[in-house]
Motif scaffolding. Structure first.
Motif, short mmCIF file in Angstrom:
data_model
loop_
_atom_site.label_atom_id
_atom_site.label_comp_id
_atom_site.label_asym_id
_atom_site.label_seq_id
_atom_site.Cartn_x
_atom_site.Cartn_y
_atom_site.Cartn_z
N PRO A 1 -0.51 -0.14 -4.02
CA PRO A 1 0.36 -1.32 -4.12
C PRO A 1 1.29 -1.27 -5.34
O PRO A 1 1.00 -0.58 -6.32
N GLY A 2 2.39 -2.01 -5.25
CA GLY A 2 3.36 -2.07 -6.35
C GLY A 2 4.52 -2.98 -6.00
O GLY A 2 4.39 -3.82 -5.09
N GLY B 1 0.83 -1.20 0.00
CA GLY B 1 0.00 0.00 0.00
C GLY B 1 0.87 1.25 0.00
O GLY B 1 2.08 1.15 -0.18
N PRO B 2 0.29 2.41 0.21
CA PRO B 2 1.04 3.67 0.15
C PRO B 2 2.27 3.67 1.06
O PRO B 2 2.25 3.05 2.13
N GLY B 3 3.33 4.36 0.61
CA GLY B 3 4.57 4.45 1.39
C GLY B 3 5.71 4.86 0.48
O GLY B 3 5.55 4.96 -0.74
N LYS B 4 6.89 5.08 1.08
CA LYS B 4 8.03 5.58 0.32
C LYS B 4 9.07 4.47 0.12
O LYS B 4 9.52 3.86 1.09
N ASN C 1 28.36 10.34 5.70
CA ASN C 1 26.91 10.54 5.62
C ASN C 1 26.26 9.54 4.67
O ASN C 1 26.75 9.34 3.57
N PRO C 2 25.15 8.94 5.09
CA PRO C 2 24.43 8.05 4.17
C PRO C 2 23.90 8.83 2.96
O PRO C 2 23.61 10.02 3.08
N ILE C 3 23.81 8.11 1.84
CA ILE C 3 23.16 8.68 0.65
C ILE C 3 21.76 8.07 0.59
O ILE C 3 21.62 6.85 0.72
N ARG C 4 20.77 8.92 0.41
CA ARG C 4 19.38 8.46 0.46
C ARG C 4 18.62 9.03 -0.73
O ARG C 4 18.60 10.24 -0.92
N LEU C 5 18.07 8.14 -1.57
CA LEU C 5 17.30 8.59 -2.73
C LEU C 5 15.91 7.99 -2.68
O LEU C 5 15.75 6.82 -2.30
N THR C 6 14.92 8.80 -3.06
CA THR C 6 13.57 8.26 -3.16
C THR C 6 13.43 7.56 -4.50
O THR C 6 13.68 8.15 -5.55
N ILE C 7 13.04 6.27 -4.45
CA ILE C 7 12.79 5.55 -5.70
C ILE C 7 11.37 5.87 -6.18
O ILE C 7 11.17 6.24 -7.31
N HIS C 8 10.43 5.74 -5.24
CA HIS C 8 9.05 6.05 -5.63
C HIS C 8 8.19 6.30 -4.38
O HIS C 8 8.34 5.61 -3.39
N ASP C 9 7.34 7.29 -4.50
CA ASP C 9 6.32 7.52 -3.47
C ASP C 9 5.08 6.75 -3.88
O ASP C 9 4.36 7.18 -4.78
N PHE C 10 4.87 5.62 -3.22
CA PHE C 10 3.74 4.77 -3.62
C PHE C 10 2.43 5.34 -3.10
O PHE C 10 2.31 5.67 -1.92
N LYS C 11 1.46 5.48 -4.01
CA LYS C 11 0.11 5.88 -3.60
C LYS C 11 -0.75 4.64 -3.35
O LYS C 11 -1.83 4.72 -2.80
#
Ligand code: NAP
Ligand code: MG
Length: 400
Positions: free
Chosen positions: A174-175, A147-150, A162-172
């Motif tokens: 399921p996927g 369900g929805p989540g990042k 420092n960690p590197i953090r990238l958003t792959i997808h903001d889920f609205k």
């Protein structure tokens, strides 16, 4: 007068019908004509069991030491085999073990004969596929998103940076989500093995990736490959080997209207898919050879097919078999030619080429095993395993 093979070959014996053919080939087509020493490792499933698989490790190390090996197909145990042979455990695939120790890349090369035309009309010469056999989707992590989540890609440096953090997808909703990786060391090994093998075969080297879309991941493959090519520029030039990088789509499109005679280096997934396409288009599993190339130069030659279990059971019952020894013979000729190249003994290379010609002429003359009569064009005469080897021997003798 037997032809002297200066330095030893590492000989790795195997299982079932492949093992039966192995000894026929040695006794009838090699031993009478060659004064050859082999360093022999018996990888029969029972021997691997008795030695707790140490024999496989020793065989791989011997290939690294002597530079050339030739291997018979071996059983990769599963539960049925553990029961059949009363094994202590389900030992790992010998090919996997050997590939790991030699850090090698596997190249598949078809044997081309005129009366078994490739499905693709323009293909006249072998298309050799080099598949990168490490990482990408074969060592991935995947999440089925409910369900929805990042979904994020995070790298945490071991040095406390420092960690590197990238958003792959903001889920609205399921996927799915996947993480893959590769390493510089492994990509470099792939490139070096491809360079070594292209030089040994005197064929152009192609590499394709999707660097227009994957501007970091695929581009990294392209750049590391190019660095290794630049590093080996003199050797490549001396052998007349050209390197060609192109987009994977372009490589696929070009291959379909090419005459062949190239080594096509592929990323893991591309190689998995394309090697099956190329193998099937060239006609028969028994006409496919396989070479494991270590980035430092050692090579192990084998037939791509397995132990041909069904034929072995027929053989044990005393029934006649029509198993094709072609790829096993070519494993030996590949190894002998490589040995001859390394030793500077052109007479050994010449013998290997004559034996290959004898096999090809036998098949082109219509004499072949059952697997090929099914796919060949023109008149054919089906022979037994022994009958085929006998026909090859006759042709070979007329050339010596
Ligand atoms: P396989 O031995 O390659 O045989 C599959 C089928 O392909 C055979 O039943 C036969 O078809 C045909 N075939 C293969 N080689 C042939 C030849 N030289 N001449 C004529 N026909 C040939 O594969 P498998 O049956 O899946 O595996 C048997 C064993 O081999 C397994 O224990 C597996 O672990 C092992 N294996 C080893 C290697 C290796 O060491 N490199 C590779 C693959 C598999 P028909 O029965 O229709 O005649
Ligand atoms: Mg595949």
């Amino acid at each position: 007068m037997a032809i002297k093979v200066k330095n030893p070959l590492v000989e790795i014996d195997g299982d079932e019908m492949a093992r039966i053919i192995w000894h026929m080939v040695k006794d009838d087509l090699l031993r009478p004509y060659l004064d050859m020493q082999t360093v022999y490792y018996d990888l029969h499933i029972k021997r691997r069991d008795e030695t707790d698989d140490q024999i496989t490790v020793d065989a791989a190390k011997a290939i690294a030491q002597y530079g050339v090996g030739v291997k018979c197909a071996t059983i990769t145990p599963n539960d049925a085999r553990v029961e059949e042979y009363g094994l202590k455990k389900c030992w790992p695939s010998p090919n996997g073990t050997i590939r790991g120790i030699l850090d090698g890349t596997v190249f598949r090369k078809p044997i081309v004969v005129k009366n078994i035309p490739p499905t693709v009309r323009t293909w006249k010469k072998p298309i050799i596929i080099g598949r990168h056999a490490y990482g990408d989707i074969y060592k991935n992590q995947e999440i089925q998103v409910k369900g929805p989540g990042k979904g994020e890609l995070v790298f945490t440096p071991a040095d406390g940076g420092n960690p590197i953090r990238l958003t792959i997808h903001d889920f609205k909703g399921p996927g799915v989500l996947q993480g893959i990786h590769n390493t510089e060391k492994s990509i470099r090994s792939l490139a070096r093995a491809c360079i070594q093998y292209a030089i040994s075969q005197r064929v152009p080297l192609w590499f394709g990736a999707k660097d227009t879309i994957s501007k970091t991941y695929h581009a990294y493959f392209r750049d590391v490959f190019q660095e290794e090519v630049d590093r080996h520029k003199a050797e490549l030039e001396a052998a007349g080997v050209q390197y060609f990088y192109t987009l994977i789509d372009d490589a696929v499109a070009r291959i379909m209207r090419h005459e062949g005679g190239v080594l096509w280096a592929c990323m893991n997934y591309d190689g998995d898919v394309m090697s099956d396409m190329v193998a099937s288009a060239f006609g028969s599993l028994a006409l496919m050879t396989s070479v494991l190339v270590s980035p430092d130069g050692p090579m192990e030659f084998e037939a791509a097919h397995g132990t041909v279990q069904k034929h072995y059971y027929a053989y044990l019952k005393g029934q006649p078999t029509s198993t094709n020894p072609t790829a096993i013979i070519f494993a030996w000729t590949g190894a002998l030619a490589r040995r001859g190249d390394l030793d500077g003994t052109p007479e050994v290379v010449d013998f290997a080429r004559k034996l290959e010609a004898a096999v090809i002429e036998t098949i082109e003359g219509g004499v072949m095993t059952q697997d090929l009569t099914r796919v060949a064009e023109g008149p054919t005469r089906q022979v037994s395993t022994e009958g085929f080897i006998g026909a090859v021997k006759e042709r070979l003798e007329s050339k010596l």
